[in-house]
Motif scaffolding. Structure first.
Motif, PDB file in Angstrom:
ATOM      1  N   ARG A 208       0.832  -1.200   0.000  1.00 35.18           N
ATOM      2  CA  ARG A 208       0.000   0.000   0.000  1.00 35.18           C
ATOM      3  C   ARG A 208       0.872   1.257   0.000  1.00 35.18           C
ATOM      4  N   ARG A 209       1.965   1.227   0.749  1.00 41.94           N
ATOM      5  CA  ARG A 209       2.886   2.374   0.754  1.00 41.94           C
ATOM      6  C   ARG A 209       3.537   2.540  -0.619  1.00 41.94           C
ATOM      7  N   ASP A 210       3.906   1.435  -1.244  1.00 42.28           N
ATOM      8  CA  ASP A 210       4.496   1.511  -2.582  1.00 42.28           C
ATOM      9  C   ASP A 210       3.541   2.164  -3.572  1.00 42.28           C
ATOM     10  N   VAL A 211       2.252   1.862  -3.463  1.00 43.49           N
ATOM     11  CA  VAL A 211       1.256   2.492  -4.335  1.00 43.49           C
ATOM     12  C   VAL A 211       1.225   3.995  -4.081  1.00 43.49           C
ATOM     13  N   ALA A 212       1.219   4.389  -2.812  1.00 42.73           N
ATOM     14  CA  ALA A 212       1.198   5.816  -2.474  1.00 42.73           C
ATOM     15  C   ALA A 212       2.430   6.527  -3.039  1.00 42.73           C
ATOM     16  N   LEU A 213       3.595   5.924  -2.882  1.00 45.05           N
ATOM     17  CA  LEU A 213       4.826   6.532  -3.393  1.00 45.05           C
ATOM     18  C   LEU A 213       4.821   6.591  -4.920  1.00 45.05           C
ATOM     19  N   GLY A 214       4.291   5.563  -5.547  1.00 46.47           N
ATOM     20  CA  GLY A 214       4.192   5.552  -7.009  1.00 46.47           C
ATOM     21  C   GLY A 214       3.278   6.648  -7.524  1.00 46.47           C
ATOM     22  N   LEU A 215       2.164   6.863  -6.852  1.00 46.09           N
ATOM     23  CA  LEU A 215       1.254   7.941  -7.245  1.00 46.09           C
ATOM     24  C   LEU A 215       1.944   9.300  -7.134  1.00 46.09           C
ATOM     25  N   ALA A 216       2.728   9.486  -6.090  1.00 42.55           N
ATOM     26  CA  ALA A 216       3.453  10.750  -5.921  1.00 42.55           C
ATOM     27  C   ALA A 216       4.481  10.939  -7.040  1.00 42.55           C
ATOM     28  N   ARG A 217       5.125   9.878  -7.441  1.00 41.73           N
ATOM     29  CA  ARG A 217       6.097   9.976  -8.544  1.00 41.73           C
ATOM     30  C   ARG A 217       5.397  10.291  -9.859  1.00 41.73           C
ATOM     31  N   LEU A 218       4.243   9.693 -10.070  1.00 40.11           N
ATOM     32  CA  LEU A 218       3.467  10.018 -11.268  1.00 40.11           C
ATOM     33  C   LEU A 218       3.035  11.482 -11.247  1.00 40.11           C
ATOM     34  N   ALA A 219       2.746  11.997 -10.061  1.00 41.72           N
ATOM     35  CA  ALA A 219       2.394  13.414  -9.942  1.00 41.72           C
ATOM     36  C   ALA A 219       3.554  14.295 -10.383  1.00 41.72           C
ATOM     37  N   ASP A 220       4.779  13.900 -10.045  1.00 47.21           N
ATOM     38  CA  ASP A 220       5.951  14.657 -10.493  1.00 47.21           C
ATOM     39  C   ASP A 220       6.008  14.722 -12.018  1.00 47.21           C
ATOM     40  N   LEU A 221       5.727  13.607 -12.653  1.00 51.90           N
ATOM     41  CA  LEU A 221       5.717  13.582 -14.120  1.00 51.90           C
ATOM     42  C   LEU A 221       4.612  14.475 -14.680  1.00 51.90           C
ATOM     43  N   ALA A 222       3.453  14.456 -14.038  1.00 55.70           N
ATOM     44  CA  ALA A 222       2.343  15.294 -14.493  1.00 55.70           C
ATOM     45  C   ALA A 222       2.704  16.780 -14.368  1.00 55.70           C
ATOM     46  N   VAL A 223       3.360  17.155 -13.276  1.00 54.26           N
ATOM     47  CA  VAL A 223       3.783  18.550 -13.107  1.00 54.26           C
ATOM     48  C   VAL A 223       4.796  18.914 -14.192  1.00 54.26           C
ATOM     49  N   ALA A 224       5.722  18.021 -14.455  1.00 55.64           N
ATOM     50  CA  ALA A 224       6.761  18.285 -15.453  1.00 55.64           C
ATOM     51  C   ALA A 224       6.173  18.549 -16.831  1.00 55.64           C
TER      52      ALA A 224
ATOM     53  N   GLY B 223       3.192  19.870 -17.172  1.00 52.99           N
ATOM     54  CA  GLY B 223       2.267  20.976 -17.006  1.00 52.99           C
ATOM     55  C   GLY B 223       0.835  20.593 -16.726  1.00 52.99           C
ATOM     56  N   ASP B 224       0.585  19.348 -16.409  1.00 53.92           N
ATOM     57  CA  ASP B 224      -0.775  18.880 -16.126  1.00 53.92           C
ATOM     58  C   ASP B 224      -1.020  18.910 -14.620  1.00 53.92           C
ATOM     59  N   VAL B 225      -1.272  20.097 -14.123  1.00 56.63           N
ATOM     60  CA  VAL B 225      -1.380  20.321 -12.688  1.00 56.63           C
ATOM     61  C   VAL B 225      -2.632  19.684 -12.094  1.00 56.63           C
ATOM     62  N   VAL B 226      -3.713  19.655 -12.846  1.00 53.80           N
ATOM     63  CA  VAL B 226      -4.954  19.051 -12.342  1.00 53.80           C
ATOM     64  C   VAL B 226      -4.740  17.567 -12.077  1.00 53.80           C
ATOM     65  N   VAL B 227      -4.100  16.889 -13.009  1.00 57.60           N
ATOM     66  CA  VAL B 227      -3.796  15.464 -12.822  1.00 57.60           C
ATOM     67  C   VAL B 227      -2.815  15.288 -11.663  1.00 57.60           C
ATOM     68  N   ALA B 228      -1.814  16.150 -11.587  1.00 59.61           N
ATOM     69  CA  ALA B 228      -0.833  16.060 -10.511  1.00 59.61           C
ATOM     70  C   ALA B 228      -1.501  16.200  -9.147  1.00 59.61           C
ATOM     71  N   ARG B 229      -2.405  17.168  -9.027  1.00 58.89           N
ATOM     72  CA  ARG B 229      -3.086  17.362  -7.745  1.00 58.89           C
ATOM     73  C   ARG B 229      -3.920  16.125  -7.396  1.00 58.89           C
ATOM     74  N   ASP B 230      -4.610  15.576  -8.366  1.00 56.13           N
ATOM     75  CA  ASP B 230      -5.418  14.370  -8.119  1.00 56.13           C
ATOM     76  C   ASP B 230      -4.530  13.220  -7.649  1.00 56.13           C
ATOM     77  N   LEU B 231      -3.412  13.015  -8.310  1.00 53.90           N
ATOM     78  CA  LEU B 231      -2.491  11.945  -7.925  1.00 53.90           C
ATOM     79  C   LEU B 231      -1.935  12.163  -6.526  1.00 53.90           C
ATOM     80  N   LEU B 232      -1.563  13.400  -6.215  1.00 52.67           N
ATOM     81  CA  LEU B 232      -1.041  13.689  -4.879  1.00 52.67           C
ATOM     82  C   LEU B 232      -2.103  13.504  -3.804  1.00 52.67           C
ATOM     83  N   GLU B 233      -3.324  13.887  -4.114  1.00 52.68           N
ATOM     84  CA  GLU B 233      -4.401  13.706  -3.137  1.00 52.68           C
ATOM     85  C   GLU B 233      -4.683  12.223  -2.892  1.00 52.68           C
ATOM     86  N   ARG B 234      -4.637  11.420  -3.953  1.00 53.45           N
ATOM     87  CA  ARG B 234      -4.827   9.972  -3.792  1.00 53.45           C
ATOM     88  C   ARG B 234      -3.691   9.372  -2.980  1.00 53.45           C
ATOM     89  N   SER B 235      -2.471   9.809  -3.255  1.00 51.01           N
ATOM     90  CA  SER B 235      -1.313   9.340  -2.500  1.00 51.01           C
ATOM     91  C   SER B 235      -1.451   9.727  -1.036  1.00 51.01           C
TER      92      SER B 235
END
Length: 84
Positions: A15-31, A33-45
């Motif tokens: 479960r922690r690995d999933v949370a960390l993976g979502l946060a890493r995907l959020a980094d890619l989304a920010v990179a 410029g997809d901030v809405v997706v990044a925020r969703d991923l960070l909130e899920r994490s």
């Protein structure tokens, strides 16, 4: 990893690995410029991290993950203040 976590919901490592993976995907989304997706991923994490910390309040790693997640959400809000 999500499938492993679903197959073994009591396994907090998965479960922690999933949370960390979502946060890493959020980094890619920010990179890209997809901030809405990044925020969703960070909130899920963050939701997963908070659940882990609540289930094992003595686990300082899980508590640290919650703090880091809040920090990342705050950074996103500061860096992209108009994105909702």
């Amino acid at each position: 990893m999500k499938a492993l976590a679903a197959a073994e919901p009591e396994n907090t490592t998965y479960r922690r690995d999933v949370a960390l993976g979502l946060a890493r995907l959020a980094d890619l989304a920010v990179a890209r410029g997809d901030v809405v997706v990044a925020r969703d991923l960070l909130e899920r994490s963050q939701k997963l991290s908070e659940a882990l910390a609540a289930a094992e309040p003595e686990n300082t790693t899980y508590r640290r993950d919650v703090a880091l997640g809040l920090d990342r959400l705050a950074d996103l809000a500061v860096d992209w203040p108009t994105s909702s």
